[in-house]
Design an enzyme around this catalytic site. Sequence first.
Site, short mmCIF file in Angstrom:
data_model
loop_
_atom_site.label_atom_id
_atom_site.label_comp_id
_atom_site.label_asym_id
_atom_site.label_seq_id
_atom_site.Cartn_x
_atom_site.Cartn_y
_atom_site.Cartn_z
CE LYS A 78 2.44 -5.56 -3.15
NZ LYS A 78 1.31 -4.70 -2.61
CB SER A 158 1.70 -0.78 -3.65
OG SER A 158 1.06 -1.90 -2.60
CB SER A 182 -2.03 -1.74 -1.79
OG SER A 182 -1.65 -0.32 -1.77
#
Length: 495
Positions: A78, A158, A182
Site C-alpha cells: 500500500k 482506504s 480500511s
Amino acid sequence: MSDLTKLTIAQARDAMRKGDTTSAEITSACLTAIEGADALGAFVHHTPEIATAQASAADTRIKAGDAPDMCGIPLGIKDLFCTKGVPSQAASRILEGFKPEYESTITSQLFDAGAVMLGKLNMDEFAMGSSNETSVYGNAVNPWRRAGKETQLTPGGSSGGSASAVAADLCLAATGTDTGGSIRQPAAFTGITGLKPTYGRVSRWGIVAFASSLDQAGPMTKDVRDAAIMLTAMSGHDPRDSTSADIAVPDFEAALTGDIRGKTIGIPKEYRMEGMPAEIEKLWEDGTAMLKDAGAKIVDITLPHTKYALPAYYVIAPAEASSNLARYDGVRFGHRAKLAHGDGITEMYEKTRAEGFGPEVQRRVMVGTYVLSAGFYDAYYNRARRVRALIKQDFDKVFADGVDAILTPATPSAAFGLGEMTNADPIQMYLNDVFTVTVNLAGLPGVAVPTGQDAQGLPLGLQLIGRPWEEGDLLNVAYSLEQSAGFVAKPAKWW
C-alpha cells in the site's frame, strides 16, 4: 505449474520448497498480470527491477534451505508504507516526488523474510475514505461486477488498491492499513480476507500517519491461513514505535486447527441496524449457524455504547489527522506551491495545502482543527475520548464474561458503484464504517472473511472480533467459518 498468480501464500511456499516452481516464475507471472490490469487502477508505482532481484535472492535462499514462510512471495505494498527509494505518496499530491531514504519497519521485516515487492498500491488519499475515490492517482476499481452489468464498482477504502490487486490475482497478498475499517471493508467488498491486528501488535514506524491512536497495519490475503502466515512475519516489537507492544509473537498458522468446540461466540444486538438489507441479515444468521454447527456456543450480548461509535470516531480521527497533517507545509518535503511576489510563509502554507490536499482531506483537517480549538475541545474531543473509553469497557465486560469472539456483519451492503455516492451527504459514506470503527476505538483485533454473495453475485463478508493479543484464537474461529462457508467464487475477468 499453470495459473501461478492464483496460488495462495501457503500453496506457493510449499510448491517452491518442493521445486515445482520458483519465486522468479511466480513473480514474472504476477508482473505480466499487472501489465494487463491497468483498468483496475490497483498498482500505481511499478517496481519490476526490485521484484526480479528479490525473487532471485529468494530462490537462492530456498535452495539453501534457509527460507522463512514468506520467502519468495510476491506482494503489493500500500502506498502508505514508506519504501526506500520508491515513491511513497499516500495517494496525495502534497507528497508528489517524495522518495524516502528509509524503509518502514513492516516492509523491512517482510523483505528480510524474503518477500518480493511488485510495486505500490492505490488507496484513498492519506487513508481517508471508504471507496478509493479520493486518490490523486484516480479510482481503484473492483474486479467484481454485478451480474449482467458493466457498472464499475468500488473496491472499498482506504486499502482499495490492495483489495483489488489480491482479488484479481495480481499479487499473492498485500499490505493494508486500518484506521476505522480500511482493511476489513475492502476485503468484504472484494471477496478476500482482511485482518486488523490488536493495536500495538505491528509497528507503525514508517507508515504515513492518519490517526495515530487508531491506525494499524495488517495483511490482505486470499484466505485465513495466508493471513496467519503474513501476520507472523509482520508482527514484533519495534523500539522506534512507542505504541509497539513488547509481546511474544506466536506461530499464528499453527493455531489453525479448525476446532472451535466449546468456544463462545457473542452476537451483539446493537449491530442489528435499522434498514439493514435482508441479504446482510441472512448472511449473519447463516454465519451464526455455521459456527454453532462447528460446536461453538452462541450467546446474545450487548455493547450498549455502539451507537455512539461513529460520532466519536469522526471526532477523534479528524482531530488526530489535523495534528499529523500539519507537517505538510511545503517547507521540508513534498509539493510546494508557486508563490507570487510578496507572498510570505503564511501564503506558502495556505497555497501549498490548498493545492496539495484533496477535498476529503481538507474536510477532515478542518473538522479536526475545529474540535481541538479553544472552546470546543471539551465539548467535542474530550467527550469523544470518554465515549471511546466506554466502548472499550463494553468489550472488556463481554470478554470477561467468557465470550471468545464476536460475530457481526463486515459492511452494511455489497460494493456500490463508483460515483454513486458522489452527491450524497458525506455522512452517508461514513456509514460504511458502522460495523468496523468500534474495533479501532477499542484497539481490538478484527478479521473480515468472505462468506457469501448477494443476488447480483457480489461477495459479502462477515467480521469476527477477538480478544486483545489473541489473534491466533480469532484466526482459528475465522478458519472454521471459512471452511464452513466454502466461499471459492472469483470475479470473471473483464479487465
